[in-house]
Design an enzyme around this catalytic site. Structure first.
Site, mmCIF file in Angstrom:
data_model
loop_
_atom_site.group_PDB
_atom_site.id
_atom_site.type_symbol
_atom_site.label_atom_id
_atom_site.label_comp_id
_atom_site.label_asym_id
_atom_site.label_seq_id
_atom_site.Cartn_x
_atom_site.Cartn_y
_atom_site.Cartn_z
ATOM 1 N N ARG A 90 0.843 -1.211 0.000
ATOM 2 C CA ARG A 90 0.000 0.000 0.000
ATOM 3 C C ARG A 90 0.874 1.257 0.000
ATOM 4 O O ARG A 90 0.552 2.250 -0.659
ATOM 5 C CB ARG A 90 -0.942 -0.038 1.215
ATOM 6 C CG ARG A 90 -1.930 1.101 1.244
ATOM 7 C CD ARG A 90 -3.002 0.910 2.329
ATOM 8 N NE ARG A 90 -3.653 2.182 2.634
ATOM 9 C CZ ARG A 90 -3.649 2.775 3.827
ATOM 10 N NH1 ARG A 90 -3.065 2.197 4.869
ATOM 11 N NH2 ARG A 90 -4.239 3.940 3.999
ATOM 12 N N HIS A 123 0.594 4.090 -2.839
ATOM 13 C CA HIS A 123 0.215 5.471 -2.508
ATOM 14 C C HIS A 123 1.329 6.469 -2.842
ATOM 15 O O HIS A 123 1.059 7.644 -3.055
ATOM 16 C CB HIS A 123 -0.162 5.584 -1.025
ATOM 17 C CG HIS A 123 -1.570 5.146 -0.758
ATOM 18 N ND1 HIS A 123 -2.347 5.685 0.231
ATOM 19 C CD2 HIS A 123 -2.346 4.224 -1.375
ATOM 20 C CE1 HIS A 123 -3.546 5.097 0.229
ATOM 21 N NE2 HIS A 123 -3.559 4.206 -0.727
ATOM 22 N N TRP A 130 -10.627 -8.699 2.209
ATOM 23 C CA TRP A 130 -11.406 -8.940 0.991
ATOM 24 C C TRP A 130 -11.519 -10.445 0.686
ATOM 25 O O TRP A 130 -12.441 -10.867 0.037
ATOM 26 C CB TRP A 130 -10.754 -8.252 -0.209
ATOM 27 C CG TRP A 130 -10.812 -6.758 -0.213
ATOM 28 C CD1 TRP A 130 -11.774 -6.002 -0.833
ATOM 29 C CD2 TRP A 130 -9.890 -5.828 0.372
ATOM 30 N NE1 TRP A 130 -11.492 -4.665 -0.651
ATOM 31 C CE2 TRP A 130 -10.344 -4.531 0.070
ATOM 32 C CE3 TRP A 130 -8.716 -5.953 1.118
ATOM 33 C CZ2 TRP A 130 -9.681 -3.373 0.488
ATOM 34 C CZ3 TRP A 130 -8.057 -4.815 1.536
ATOM 35 C CH2 TRP A 130 -8.537 -3.532 1.240
ATOM 36 N N HIS A 183 -6.366 -5.947 -4.007
ATOM 37 C CA HIS A 183 -7.158 -6.156 -2.796
ATOM 38 C C HIS A 183 -7.410 -7.631 -2.498
ATOM 39 O O HIS A 183 -8.152 -7.955 -1.574
ATOM 40 C CB HIS A 183 -8.471 -5.364 -2.873
ATOM 41 C CG HIS A 183 -8.261 -3.886 -2.659
ATOM 42 N ND1 HIS A 183 -9.215 -2.938 -2.922
ATOM 43 C CD2 HIS A 183 -7.186 -3.196 -2.192
ATOM 44 C CE1 HIS A 183 -8.737 -1.730 -2.650
ATOM 45 N NE2 HIS A 183 -7.505 -1.863 -2.199
HETATM 46 C C1 HEM Z 1 -9.282 1.357 -6.812
HETATM 47 C C2 HEM Z 1 -9.106 2.304 -5.907
HETATM 48 C C3 HEM Z 1 -8.659 1.976 -4.524
HETATM 49 C C4 HEM Z 1 -9.289 2.341 -3.375
HETATM 50 C C5 HEM Z 1 -10.523 3.206 -3.254
HETATM 51 C C6 HEM Z 1 -8.542 1.745 -2.285
HETATM 52 C C7 HEM Z 1 -8.874 1.887 -0.960
HETATM 53 C C8 HEM Z 1 -8.306 1.192 0.079
HETATM 54 C C9 HEM Z 1 -8.698 1.264 1.450
HETATM 55 C C10 HEM Z 1 -9.818 2.124 2.004
HETATM 56 C C11 HEM Z 1 -7.901 0.430 2.157
HETATM 57 C C12 HEM Z 1 -7.927 0.163 3.651
HETATM 58 C C13 HEM Z 1 -6.830 0.921 4.389
HETATM 59 C C14 HEM Z 1 -6.839 0.559 5.875
HETATM 60 O O1 HEM Z 1 -7.870 0.797 6.515
HETATM 61 O O2 HEM Z 1 -5.825 0.053 6.374
HETATM 62 C C15 HEM Z 1 -6.991 -0.180 1.227
HETATM 63 C C16 HEM Z 1 -6.050 -1.102 1.566
HETATM 64 C C17 HEM Z 1 -5.169 -1.654 0.680
HETATM 65 N N1 HEM Z 1 -5.000 -1.288 -0.649
HETATM 66 FE FE1 HEM Z 1 -6.290 -0.186 -1.736
HETATM 67 N N2 HEM Z 1 -7.488 1.064 -2.781
HETATM 68 C C18 HEM Z 1 -7.511 1.171 -4.141
HETATM 69 C C19 HEM Z 1 -6.553 0.660 -5.032
HETATM 70 C C20 HEM Z 1 -5.445 -0.051 -4.657
HETATM 71 C C21 HEM Z 1 -4.345 -0.381 -5.516
HETATM 72 C C22 HEM Z 1 -4.215 0.082 -6.974
HETATM 73 C C23 HEM Z 1 -3.458 -1.119 -4.782
HETATM 74 C C24 HEM Z 1 -2.144 -1.690 -5.190
HETATM 75 C C25 HEM Z 1 -1.735 -1.891 -6.425
HETATM 76 C C26 HEM Z 1 -4.022 -1.243 -3.454
HETATM 77 C C27 HEM Z 1 -3.454 -1.956 -2.428
HETATM 78 C C28 HEM Z 1 -3.967 -2.033 -1.155
HETATM 79 C C29 HEM Z 1 -3.472 -2.944 -0.140
HETATM 80 C C30 HEM Z 1 -2.367 -3.961 -0.310
HETATM 81 C C31 HEM Z 1 -4.231 -2.695 1.023
HETATM 82 C C32 HEM Z 1 -4.124 -3.404 2.359
HETATM 83 C C33 HEM Z 1 -3.241 -2.646 3.321
HETATM 84 C C34 HEM Z 1 -3.146 -3.328 4.677
HETATM 85 O O3 HEM Z 1 -3.480 -4.523 4.789
HETATM 86 O O4 HEM Z 1 -2.723 -2.676 5.616
HETATM 87 N N3 HEM Z 1 -5.193 -0.563 -3.406
HETATM 88 N N4 HEM Z 1 -7.251 0.309 -0.040
#
Ligand code: HEM
Length: 382
Positions: free
Chosen positions: A127, A131, A270, A254
């Site tokens: 993440r 970001h 997820w 995700h």
């Molecule tokens: C499509 C639009 C996207 C939205 C709206 C989104 C939104 C989010 C949100 C709200 C979380 C939860 C954060 C938390 O509460 O810890 C999250 C986690 C995460 N996102 Fe996304 N995301 C998007 C795209 C992506 C992309 C493009 C990637 C990587 C290529 C990604 C990788 C991740 C990963 C790996 C987590 C898990 C982090 C953890 O376990 O601490 N996301 N995302």
């Protein structure tokens, strides 16, 4: 599905899910980004420098022999040559970057010692890489992974980056050991290691990012808002230069990780295997019935069967919107296709905002996983 089942150790999950991906599959289609610099680094400039260097070199050698005749002066020149050598900046090789990769990969599993999430820091490191890259704006050529500006306020405090201080702090320890690496290279290499160590596809990667300053930080609002729909996704990812197919492939990240109510407000994972890269995210989107969760938090969906999984509104839109749905279906049906497209698009994502001539190689590198290196050393011992 109980929580303890979700907390399967990363290494075991990774081994079980290991797949062999033909190398050719990962030959990336190289893009010359709009950020390609117009300054410096041209062939004629380089030749000029080589020419000047040669003149200086010949001059130096001539001086060396002349002064060697007089032993005192000769010693002085010799020591000057040694000092010059010592002052030559360290030029890391692929092996040096592999050492950094290994250190990051070893760090992932230390999450289990402190019972962090599902036993791995890999999802949050991914993440961080996303970001730091996803702030890119193709029109103004600002943002992206080049300057690692999330180190600075206010970008570090943007709502979308909540919780990423954990990832930055973990990476800071690695940076202390390998002080020659730039933050942008370190963070994106972290993203590569996260995907590969979680049994995902190989992500072609190139070093060359440089550290920027607070003035290079990006304004708030460049990262996607999970409460929104398809128009928003197209606007945000379109600004980075991605199309519908690429938005869907990227969202497949995700498959791993989870939401934290104290970071984004959303809650839960997820998939049932949040430390292994699979296409289960897409399969679940189609195979499960998703209903709006009744709770005191932001609008999110839960699976009807176990109520232990979640989808964000922006995840659910991938099966609601016609333009996105066909790609989501294709990825649900074909893991190899998802891996190939995911590898290509993540590789591009991590290079957003980096001028082409900054990269130290035109041919990207494929970093080895810990498992591959262990297998290799076993073979060598035989
Ligand atoms: C499509 C639009 C996207 C939205 C709206 C989104 C939104 C989010 C949100 C709200 C979380 C939860 C954060 C938390 O509460 O810890 C999250 C986690 C995460 N996102 Fe996304 N995301 C998007 C795209 C992506 C992309 C493009 C990637 C990587 C290529 C990604 C990788 C991740 C990963 C790996 C987590 C898990 C982090 C953890 O376990 O601490 N996301 N995302």
């Amino acid at each position: 599905m109980s929580l303890s089942m979700l907390r399967a150790p990363l290494r075991r999950a990774a081994v079980a899910g290991t797949r062999t991906i033909p190398r050719a599959q990962f030959r990336p289609s190289f893009r010359h980004y709009a950020t390609e610099s117009t300054q410096g680094g041209t062939k004629s400039n380089k030749n000029l420098f080589i020419g000047l260097g040669a003149v200086a070199g010949i001059g130096g050698i001539a001086y060396y022999y002349y002064s060697d005749a007089r032993s005192e002066a000769g010693t002085a020149v010799k020591s000057a040559v040694q000092t010059a050598k010592a002052n030559t900046p360290f030029k890391p090789t692929k092996e040096d970057y592999q050492k950094v990769y290994n250190k990051i990969a070893e760090m992932f599993d230390t999450a289990a010692d402190v019972e962090y999430d599902d036993g791995s820091y890999a999802p949050i490191i991914l993440r961080l890489a996303w970001h730091s890259s996803g702030t890119y704006d193709k029109d103004s050529k600002t943002g992206g992974s080049n300057y690692a500006t999330m180190r600075f306020e206010p970008e570090s405090l943007h709502g979308a980056n909540n919780g990423l201080n954990i990832a930055r702090d973990l990476m800071e320890k690695i940076k202390k050991e390998f002080d020659w690496i730039s933050y942008g290279d370190l963070w994106t290499l972290g993203g590569v290691a996260a995907i590969q160590e979680m049994a995902g596809p190989k992500i072609p990667w190139r070093p060359g990012r440089i550290d920027g300053y607070a003035k290079d930080a990006t304004p708030d609002g460049r990262l996607p808002d999970a409460t929104q729909g398809g128009d928003h996704l197209r606007k945000i990812f379109g600004r980075m230069g991605f199309n519908d197919q690429e938005i869907v492939a990227l969202s497949g990240a995700h498959a791993v990780g989870r939401c934290h109510s104290d970071r984004s407000g959303f809650q839960g994972p997820w998939t049932f295997s949040p430390t292994t890269v699979t296409n289960d995210y897409f399969k679940l989107l189609f195979d499960e019935t998703w209903t709006w969760k009744k709770w005191n938090g932001p609008k999110q969906l839960e699976d009807k069967t176990t109520k232990s999984l979640m989808m964000l509104p922006t995840d659910y839109v991938l099966v609601q919107d016609k333009g996105f749905k066909k790609y989501a279906k294709a990825y649900a049906q074909d893991l190899d296709l998802f891996f190939r497209d995911f590898s290509n698009v993540v590789s591009r994502l991590f290079e957003l905002g980096v001028p082409e001539q900054q990269f130290v190689t035109s041919e990207p590198w494929i970093m080895k996983t810990i498992e591959e290196q262990q297998e290799q050393s076993k073979k060598e011992q035989k």
